[in-house]
Every structure is written in structure tokens, then in C-alpha cells.
Design a protein around this motif. Structure first.
Motif, PDB file in Angstrom:
ATOM      1  N   LEU A  56       0.814  -1.295  -0.114  1.00 37.32           N
ATOM      2  CA  LEU A  56      -0.003  -0.111  -0.077  1.00 37.32           C
ATOM      3  C   LEU A  56       0.984   1.174   0.062  1.00 37.32           C
ATOM      4  O   LEU A  56       1.930   1.253   0.555  1.00 37.32           O
ATOM      5  CB  LEU A  56      -1.004   0.171   1.255  1.00 37.32           C
ATOM      6  N   TYR A  57       0.422   2.255  -0.643  1.00 37.69           N
ATOM      7  CA  TYR A  57       1.189   3.484  -0.657  1.00 37.69           C
ATOM      8  C   TYR A  57       0.084   4.876  -0.721  1.00 37.69           C
ATOM      9  O   TYR A  57      -0.734   4.594  -1.036  1.00 37.69           O
ATOM     10  CB  TYR A  57       1.981   3.552  -1.894  1.00 37.69           C
ATOM     11  N   LEU A  58       0.731   5.965  -0.209  1.00 36.64           N
ATOM     12  CA  LEU A  58      -0.235   7.213   0.132  1.00 36.64           C
ATOM     13  C   LEU A  58       0.067   8.096  -1.020  1.00 36.64           C
ATOM     14  O   LEU A  58      -0.718   9.240  -1.076  1.00 36.64           O
ATOM     15  CB  LEU A  58       0.280   7.812   1.103  1.00 36.64           C
ATOM     16  N   PHE A 121     -13.288   4.217  -8.258  1.00 38.75           N
ATOM     17  CA  PHE A 121     -13.734   2.705  -8.370  1.00 38.75           C
ATOM     18  C   PHE A 121     -14.064   2.498  -9.828  1.00 38.75           C
ATOM     19  O   PHE A 121     -13.788   1.424 -10.287  1.00 38.75           O
ATOM     20  CB  PHE A 121     -15.030   2.545  -7.523  1.00 38.75           C
ATOM     21  N   VAL A 122     -14.770   3.221 -10.247  1.00 38.94           N
ATOM     22  CA  VAL A 122     -15.185   3.224 -11.812  1.00 38.94           C
ATOM     23  C   VAL A 122     -14.191   3.056 -12.715  1.00 38.94           C
ATOM     24  O   VAL A 122     -13.793   2.234 -13.619  1.00 38.94           O
ATOM     25  CB  VAL A 122     -16.160   4.193 -12.385  1.00 38.94           C
ATOM     26  N   TYR A 123     -13.044   3.899 -12.398  1.00 41.06           N
ATOM     27  CA  TYR A 123     -11.801   4.025 -13.372  1.00 41.06           C
ATOM     28  C   TYR A 123     -10.989   2.569 -13.197  1.00 41.06           C
ATOM     29  O   TYR A 123     -10.247   2.127 -14.170  1.00 41.06           O
ATOM     30  CB  TYR A 123     -10.981   5.254 -12.629  1.00 41.06           C
ATOM     31  N   ILE A 152      -7.605  -5.837  -7.234  1.00 38.22           N
ATOM     32  CA  ILE A 152      -8.221  -5.701  -5.827  1.00 38.22           C
ATOM     33  C   ILE A 152      -7.410  -4.796  -5.159  1.00 38.22           C
ATOM     34  O   ILE A 152      -8.168  -3.930  -4.342  1.00 38.22           O
ATOM     35  CB  ILE A 152      -8.401  -6.839  -5.133  1.00 38.22           C
ATOM     36  N   ARG A 153      -6.242  -5.046  -4.700  1.00 34.80           N
ATOM     37  CA  ARG A 153      -5.374  -4.214  -4.027  1.00 34.80           C
ATOM     38  C   ARG A 153      -5.303  -2.570  -4.273  1.00 34.80           C
ATOM     39  O   ARG A 153      -5.255  -1.775  -3.502  1.00 34.80           O
ATOM     40  CB  ARG A 153      -3.950  -4.686  -3.956  1.00 34.80           C
ATOM     41  N   LYS A 154      -5.276  -2.533  -5.610  1.00 33.17           N
ATOM     42  CA  LYS A 154      -5.143  -1.275  -6.174  1.00 33.17           C
ATOM     43  C   LYS A 154      -6.584  -0.359  -5.823  1.00 33.17           C
ATOM     44  O   LYS A 154      -6.649   0.797  -5.616  1.00 33.17           O
ATOM     45  CB  LYS A 154      -5.112  -1.032  -7.644  1.00 33.17           C
ATOM     46  N   ILE A 155      -7.620  -1.066  -6.188  1.00 33.32           N
ATOM     47  CA  ILE A 155      -8.915  -0.597  -5.839  1.00 33.32           C
ATOM     48  C   ILE A 155      -9.170  -0.187  -4.238  1.00 33.32           C
ATOM     49  O   ILE A 155      -9.605   0.900  -4.118  1.00 33.32           O
ATOM     50  CB  ILE A 155     -10.403  -1.592  -6.363  1.00 33.32           C
ATOM     51  N   ILE A 156      -9.089  -1.076  -3.506  1.00 33.24           N
ATOM     52  CA  ILE A 156      -8.851  -0.897  -2.165  1.00 33.24           C
ATOM     53  C   ILE A 156      -8.098   0.330  -1.687  1.00 33.24           C
ATOM     54  O   ILE A 156      -8.742   1.141  -0.988  1.00 33.24           O
ATOM     55  CB  ILE A 156      -8.683  -2.364  -1.397  1.00 33.24           C
ATOM     56  N   ASN A 157      -6.876   0.271  -2.008  1.00 37.14           N
ATOM     57  CA  ASN A 157      -5.956   1.324  -1.672  1.00 37.14           C
ATOM     58  C   ASN A 157      -6.522   3.008  -2.298  1.00 37.14           C
ATOM     59  O   ASN A 157      -6.500   3.560  -1.342  1.00 37.14           O
ATOM     60  CB  ASN A 157      -4.464   0.951  -1.985  1.00 37.14           C
ATOM     61  N   ASP A 158      -6.696   2.992  -3.425  1.00 39.68           N
ATOM     62  CA  ASP A 158      -7.045   4.392  -4.109  1.00 39.68           C
ATOM     63  C   ASP A 158      -8.377   4.715  -3.755  1.00 39.68           C
ATOM     64  O   ASP A 158      -8.548   5.703  -3.408  1.00 39.68           O
ATOM     65  CB  ASP A 158      -6.943   4.092  -5.613  1.00 39.68           C
ATOM     66  N   VAL A 159      -9.315   3.545  -3.718  1.00 40.83           N
ATOM     67  CA  VAL A 159     -10.626   4.199  -3.224  1.00 40.83           C
ATOM     68  C   VAL A 159     -10.680   4.597  -1.943  1.00 40.83           C
ATOM     69  O   VAL A 159     -11.181   5.471  -1.530  1.00 40.83           O
ATOM     70  CB  VAL A 159     -11.712   3.153  -3.749  1.00 40.83           C
ATOM     71  N   PHE A 202     -14.960   0.770   2.522  1.00 42.04           N
ATOM     72  CA  PHE A 202     -13.610   0.383   2.230  1.00 42.04           C
ATOM     73  C   PHE A 202     -12.494   0.385   3.225  1.00 42.04           C
ATOM     74  O   PHE A 202     -11.574  -0.347   3.288  1.00 42.04           O
ATOM     75  CB  PHE A 202     -13.157   1.618   1.322  1.00 42.04           C
ATOM     76  N   THR A 203     -12.663   0.978   4.326  1.00 42.02           N
ATOM     77  CA  THR A 203     -12.025   0.703   5.559  1.00 42.02           C
ATOM     78  C   THR A 203     -12.229  -0.865   6.048  1.00 42.02           C
ATOM     79  O   THR A 203     -11.343  -1.331   6.440  1.00 42.02           O
ATOM     80  CB  THR A 203     -12.229   1.493   6.701  1.00 42.02           C
ATOM     81  N   SER A 204     -13.495  -1.220   5.857  1.00 43.24           N
ATOM     82  CA  SER A 204     -13.724  -2.610   6.308  1.00 43.24           C
ATOM     83  C   SER A 204     -13.114  -3.592   5.344  1.00 43.24           C
ATOM     84  O   SER A 204     -12.624  -4.649   5.760  1.00 43.24           O
ATOM     85  CB  SER A 204     -15.322  -2.718   6.501  1.00 43.24           C
TER      86      SER A 204
END
Length: 782
Positions: A56-58, A121-123, A152-159, A202-204
Motif C-alpha cells: 500500500l502507498y499514499l 472505483f469506476v476507473y 483488488i489491492r489497487k481498488i481498495i488502496n486508491d478508493v 472500504f476501511t472494512s
């Protein structure tokens, strides 16, 4: 008006960042910007490694915040700066390109959503997912499992980071120009609710993802322990049984498919390209530190690595080599299986969020349409809303609106009618009525049915300020006044009620008296004619004397001329001189009557009060002689002021008072005092800067309980053929125009009769010397 959400978005979306004008930053803003940029670059340079291949990154947090603050021009460079570290992590610019595409997509997606989380999320579930699959396949030859986990990792992180920005921006207001942050006074429900839902969902999802990834390193370690144990057992068994144990072997595992191992007693043999080719690996993982792109924390490392380990048996070191790809594939597969259900729930939650936000915005739009259109007859009900808390009140308001619109339309018609009536009557409804005695201003709030009350101020004519002063303590005041700047000299009537303080009332109304100056003068002239009619007998006696003298002198003159002697002719001239004298006397009587009876259109002029009283007494002499009334005038010889008034009006006031005094004396005689000598005394004096004229008689005095009622219209105590009841009323009106006050009272016992007092204030007086100087200056100018 339409109620669709598309209309709502087109009408109420925020301005695009391209059209937003960025003003020059202040010094404080530059310091804040530099500090935040430094923090953003530093924080984005670190990645949070949950497990190999799970990072994960910020970076998205900062370039999404930059988009919210400064739009596209600020977000694009920030995306490059905050994702630039990925080139050192993974050795490619794919992450940087995806971040730039992310910003551009959000910028274009502002037409259908303001939520960064939904747009993100759409992107990443469409364009980003396709790009990631193609890149991972051709660049890493990654398996579908790794591709799905990466998405999945990218969606969870960025969203999640986008949801944090949505939540912060919905609560806080950030000013980029001045470098300030403050809490919003009003929070938008359509922004706060979806941001909160997305953040929680998304935190969950992130917590579930972390929990699933947590087992990955443990399974990796367990496999290494089993592989080491299997190798040691094979070596010992081979040594005991003198059996070949060096070379390739397979290790069975409950979680991983049988994996091939290579055992050797020479480390260099295990690292030969031929052996590594057998395992399809290009990296030897022997525990040494790996730096640069695709280090031990990346999935690419474990997909291409062969693990080289050693075991000591009977003081001999043996080496074994195996590929980590099957182990990593198995671990990734377990994580993917664990994330299938949360991913489905996440997708459903996000679709539910989109649906709720859309329904919420439609409901808010319906509220807005109803609120803006309230009072219109053609307001139509919106389509059925999803939320009952919105639908029922909106429909109830629309139903109530029709009734209100009818009432409001009727109110407008009534207001129009009232407005027209007020215009025709020149009527003003007033509230908070105040009179300032120091400035002479009448201030009030003009109330209207079709506009907000407006404060108005009018300067009252100086001669009418005394009327306000007299009524300043009356709970209900009826005041007639003129405006100082009104050349037409129109009269107004103020009716004020509910006294709040001296000279201040709660409410009332003002109306212009529909009586022109000419009509008012005609009324006064009619009153004078009525008075002349009452004096007709005395005037006829006054004219009989000069006429009789003229007749007698003309007869004597004719006889003297007939004698023809010089003495007779001289006496005849004497008679003719008497005729001329009596003619002039009659002419003077007629001139006084004509002047008194004419309509007065003259302006106020400086008058000598002694001369005016003398003229009035000469005019009233026939009446005084007829009724045997003695008149006395007491006026100081050293009076230094003149009265600023109209001559005819002042004469009319004096005539009316003297007429009433004569009537009072006659009434007393008729009541029994037949031998009484009638007396009227006129006293003029200066008291405290005021000119006071007091007219005292010895008649019957006042018979009414309220002396002030004597000035009411049509109030009289005389016989029906002896008065109209308008004399004192008209006198008061005349004196009000001059700024004077008039009062009446009975004389103190044992004296009998009435005292009428006229009080002229200082502003109605002028100095004689000043008037003479002005007269001389005017003569010099001529």
C-alpha cells in the motif's frame, strides 16, 4: 422544471478546475504549499508492505487532495511527484501513467459524480483493470490470480484514499490562495453521506484484505520448514541405506502441489544456469539483501526466484534449491479465495452507495424545486422518490402549495386593490412613528402589502412643529401638518396610536387632506362673508351717517348757490368739501369690507401688530358702537418685533374673537344685566421671546366643561341664527399655519367673561431693525 439527476448535476455541479481562476498565492499560502508538497513527496516515498506482493502507498491521497484544491493543473504535477518513487520500486512507469490517467478520468467524470471515491472505483474497475491485466501479462507473464489480486489491492488502496479526501473536503474548507483551513458552517448531506459510507465500506474491505494477507508469510515459512525437513530426511536415509540422494526430488505439501527440489553438496553447482533453467527462475534467494526494482517485497521477485538453502548432516553441508513460484501462487490463490466474498460485497455496497447517492440527490433536487417554486400555481409533483422521508413531505408541500398559491394570488389582488386605493387616497400605513423636536423630522416605517417596510423621514413645516409638541404625550394623536419643502402647501393628517414614549407611537396612518390651498382660502372667505352678514346691520348704520351728511350738504349747497352772495358761495364750497370728506369715508369703509371679504392668496409678510389691531378695531367699530361695547387696546410703544403672517388671516382671527366677545356680552345682557357696560380689552406683550395677544371680555364666559372643545368644528353655544360653530375652528387653522397657538378660558372669579390668548413663537417674529435694513438695502439695489 425537471427533477432528473442529470439535470441536477448539470445545474448544480461545481465549477470545473479548467475554468476556475487561480489567484496569486500569498506568502503564507506558498509556505503551506511547500510544506505540504514536501510532506506529500516524503510520505509517498514509503510503501506499506503487508506481505510480498501486497503493498500500500499514499501517493493517491496527495494528488487527489491537490485536485480538490487546485484542479487539473495542480493535480497532474503532484501525481508525477508522488508516484515517481514507484519507478525505483518496480522499475517501470506504469504506476505513474495510471495516476495521470486517474486524474484525467476524475476530471472528465465530474459531469456525473462529485465523489472521488466513486470515480476512482469506476476507473480502476474498467480502464485501470484492463490496463493492469495487459501490463502484468506482457511485462511479468503474471497469472490470473496475481492480476486479480493486483486489481483488488489497487481498488481498495486508491478508493479508500479518495473516500478520505471526500470526507475531509465535505467537512473542512481549504483555501489554497490564503493557506487556511476551517470547519464548514454548513455541510452538504449529498457529499457527507456517500463519503462516510465509502470510507466505512472500504476501511472494512482493507481490514479483511490485511487479515487475508496476514496468513501468506506464515504459509511461506511453513513450506520452507517442511522442505528443509524433507531434505534432511532424504539425506540421512540415503546415508544409512547407502542410496543415491543427491539430485532432484519432490516434496509433498497439503497446501502446495508437489514441488521439485535439487540437492547437492556443492553450492556452485546449484547456481548453474542449467539447474536454474530447470526451475524457470532467474534469481537466487539465498537470504542476501536485494536492492533496486523488484526486491523481495514484490510478487515479481518470488515468481522468478529459486530459494537456496543449506542443511548440515554429519558435519557435512548440503545445499538444496527449489522454485518459490508454486509456493507464492498457492499463497496468492488463498488470499484471492478469501477476498472473493468481500469483493462481491464491496461491489454491491458501492453500487448501493451509487444508488443511494443518486436517490438522495433526486430527493434534494425535488426539495429545491418545491422550495423555489413554492407559491406558483403550476407547481407539479415530482416523480415518486425512493426515500419516504422525502417523498411524503414533498408531496404534502406540493398539495399545500396549491392552496397557498390560490390564497397568495388572492392576496396579490387584494394588495393591488389596497395599493390603488392608497394611491388614490394618498394614504400611508405607518409603524414606529417618531417626531424629533430638535430637527423637526417625522420618521416612520411605511408599511405595504407587496414590499418590505421602508423607513421614511419628512421635514415638518416649522409652523406645525408645535402641534407635534402638544400631542407628544397623547396615547392617540390627531395632528394636521404640512411639509417644509412642499411648495403646494398641502395639509396632511397623522393619526397615531399606542404611545411608546413621548413623541413616539407604535402605529398609525397618514393621509393627504384633499383640499387645495385655493379651496381652503375659499372656505375662509366664506366664513368671513358669514361674519360680514352678521355685521350687516352695523355696517348699514356706519354707511347711513356719511350718506345722510352727503345728502344734507348737497341740499344746503344748492340753496347757498341760489342766493348768489359771495358769503353764500364760500359756504357752498365748505359744504362740497364735506361731501368729498364723507365720500372718502364711505370709500374707506367699503375698501375695508372688500379687503376682508376677498380670497387671501398672499404670502406671509412682516406686520406691525399695533397697526393690524388698530385696523381691525376701525373695521369693527360699527359693530362695537351698535352693541355699546367699549374697546381698549394696550400695546407697548417700544415693541421691537414684527409678526411674520398674512394680514387678512390675522385680521380674520381678531374679528372672529371680537365678534364672539360681543355675542357673549349681548347674551349676558339678555340674561338680566341690561345696564351692563360691555368692555373688550386687547393686551399685547412680549413674554420669554414670545408675542402674546390676550383678548378679554366681560361677557358670559365659557359654559362648556372642556374649553378646548370650543375649537372643534361646528361647536357653538349660540342660537341657531347667530353662528355656525366654525369661527374658532377656522381661527385655529389659520394660526396653525402661522405656527401660533390659541387657547380660551373663563376669567377668574369674581370677574365674568372669557380670555382668548394667542401665542406667537420666536420663529414667527422678525426684528423691526432687520426688516428696515432689508428694506433700505432693497431700495439701494433698485
Amino acid at each position: 422544471m425537471k427533477y432528473g439527476s442529470a439535470t441536477f448535476m448539470r445545474r448544480y455541479r461545481k465549477p470545473s478546475s479548467e475554468t476556475r481562476h487561480i489567484r496569486p498565492l500569498t506568502v503564507k499560502a506558498w509556505l503551506w504549499a511547500i510544506a505540504l508538497a514536501s510532506v506529500a513527496i516524503a510520505a509517498s516515498s514509503f510503501r506499506i508492505v503487508l506481505a510480498p506482493g501486497f503493498e500500500l502507498y499514499l501517493g493517491p491521497l496527495f494528488y487527489l487532495l491537490a485536485y480538490r484544491l487546485g484542479g487539473l493543473r495542480l493535480a497532474l504535477p503532484m501525481a508525477v511527484l508522488t508516484t515517481g518513487a514507484s519507478w525505483f520500486w518496480w522499475g517501470h512507469v506504469f504506476t505513474i501513467v495510471m495516476a495521470l490517467g486517474h486524474v484525467l478520468f476524475i476530471h472528465r467524470a465530474r459531469f456525473f459524480t462529485q465523489s472521488l471515491a466513486i470515480a476512482t472505483f469506476v476507473y480502476f474497475s474498467t480502464i485501470g483493470a484492463v490496463a493492469a491485466i495487459l501490463f502484468l501479462h506482457f511485462h511479468y507473464e503474471a497469472s490470473p490470480t496475481i492480476m486479480m489480486l493486483a486489481i483488488i489491492r489497487k481498488i481498495i488502496n486508491d478508493v479508500l484514499l479518495a473516500a478520505i479526501i471526500d470526507l475531509v473536503v465535505s467537512v473542512l474548507y481549504c483555501n489554497l490562495v490564503f493557506g487556511g483551513v476551517k470547519l464548514r458552517r454548513n455541510v452538504s448531506l449529498s457529499e457527507l453521506l456517500p463519503a462516510s459510507i465509502n470510507f466505512i465500506v472500504f476501511t472494512s474491505a482493507l481490514l479483511l484484505f490485511v487479515n487475508s494477507v496476514y496468513h501468506f508469510p506464515r504459509e511461506f515459512g511453513e513450506y520452507q520448514q517442511r522442505a528443509a525437513l524433507s531434505v534432511e530426511l532424504r539425506i540421512r536415509e540415503g546415508l544409512i541405506n547407502d542410496r543415491q540422494f543427491l539430485g532432484f526430488m519432490e516434496v509433498d505439501s497439503h497446501t502446495v502441489a508437489p514441488n521439485k527440489l535439487f540437492i547437492t553438496d556443492r553450492e556452485r553447482l546449484a547456481k548453474t544456469p542449467a539447474i536454474m533453467q530447470q526451475f524457470n527462475c532467474s534469481i537466487i534467494d539465498d537470504g542476501t539483501v536485494v536492492t533496486g526494482p523488484n526486491d523481495r517485497n514484490t510478487f515479481a521477485y518470488w515468481m522468478d526466484a529459486c530459494h537456496l538453502a543449506r542443511v548440515v548432516v554429519n558435519d557435512t553441508t548440503y545445499f538444496y534449491l527449489y522454485s518459490t513460484r508454486p509456493i507464492a501462487e498457492s499463497g496468492y490463490r488463498e488470499v484471492l479465495l478469501a477476498m472473493i466474498a468481500p469483493s462481491i460485497i464491496l461491489a454491491l455496497a458501492l453500487m448501493l452507495d451509487i444508488f443511494i447517492v443518486r436517490a438522495l440527490r433526486q430527493s434534494i433536487l425535488a426539495w429545491k424545486v418545491v422550495a423555489e417554486g413554492f407559491g406558483q400555481l403550476n407547481l407539479s409533483p415530482p416523480p415518486k422518490l425512493f426515500f419516504a422521508e422525502f417523498d411524503h413531505p414533498v408531496r404534502a408541500i406540493v398539495a399545500a402549495n396549491h392552496n397557498f398559491a390560490v390564497v397568495n394570488d388572492e392576496r396579490k389582488r387584494i394588495a393591488q386593490a389596497v395599493s390603488e386605493l392608497k394611491q388614490q387616497m394618498d394614504l400611508s400605513l405607518a409603524a414606529d412613528i417618531r417626531f424629533d423636536e430638535t430637527t423637526g423630522h417625522l420618521v416612520f416605517n411605511d408599511i405595504s402589502l407587496n414590499r418590505i417596510a421602508q423607513e421614511r423621514a419628512h421635514l415638518v413645516h416649522p409652523n406645525d412643529c408645535l402641534a407635534f409638541s402638544d400631542a407628544r404625550n397623547n396615547p392617540e394623536a390627531f395632528i394636521e401638518f404640512r411639509l417644509a419643502d412642499d411648495e403646494a402647501n398641502e395639509w396632511y393628517l397623522l393619526v397615531a396610536r399606542d404611545l411608546l414614549a413621548p413623541g413616539r407611537w407604535r402605529s398609525g396612518w397618514i393621509v393627504r387632506l384633499r383640499q387645495s390651498k385655493l379651496a381652503q382660502n375659499r372656505m375662509l372667505q366664506q366664513a368671513r362673508l358669514v361674519e360680514l352678514g352678521g355685521m350687516a346691520s352695523a355696517l348699514s348704520h356706519e354707511l347711513k351717517q356719511p350718506l345722510f351728511t352727503i345728502s344734507l350738504c348737497s341740499e344746503n349747497g344748492r340753496l347757498l348757490i341760489d342766493n348768489g352772495s359771495d358769503e353764500s358761495i364760500a359756504r357752498a364750497y365748505d359744504k362740497f368739501d364735506k361731501i368729498s370728506e364723507q365720500i372718502n369715508r364711505a370709500r374707506s369703509i367699503i375698501a375695508r369690507i372688500s379687503r376682508y371679504a376677498r380670497i387671501d392668496n398672499s404670502d406671509p409678510e412682516p406686520l406691525d401688530i399695533a397697526e393690524v389691531i388698530s385696523t381691525t378695531m376701525n373695521f369693527m367699530r360699527p359693530l362695537l358702537v351698535q352693541h355699546d361695547v367699549k374697546a381698549t387696546v394696550v400695546c407697548p410703544d417700544d415693541l421691537s418685533v414684527q409678526l411674520l403672517a398674512t394680514r387678512v388671516g390675522l385680521e380674520q382671527v381678531l374679528v372672529n374673537i371680537i365678534q364672539n366677545a360681543v355675542d357673549g356680552i349681548d347674551t349676558r345682557r339678555e340674561a338680566g344685566a341690561h345696564t351692563m357696560v360691555g368692555a373688550i380689552e386687547v393686551n399685547v406683550a412680549m413674554i420669554d421671546g414670545h408675542l402674546i395677544i390676550a383678548l378679554t371680555d366681560n361677557g358670559t364666559g365659557l359654559t362648556m366643561s372642556r374649553p378646548e372643545s370650543a375649537f372643534d368644528a361646528f361647536m357653538t353655544t349660540k342660537m341657531l341664527d347667530h353662528g355656525t360653530g366654525l369661527g374658532l375652528y377656522i381661527s385655529r387653522q389659520i394660526l396653525m399655519e402661522m405656527g401660533a397657538k390659541i387657547s380660551i378660558a373663563s376669567r377668574e372669579p369674581p370677574e365674568t367673561g372669557a380670555v382668548v390668548t394667542i401665542d406667537f413663537p420666536a420663529f414667527a417674529l422678525v426684528e423691526k431693525e432687520r426688516n428696515q435694513e432689508q428694506t433700505h438695502e432693497e431700495a439701494d439695489r433698485v
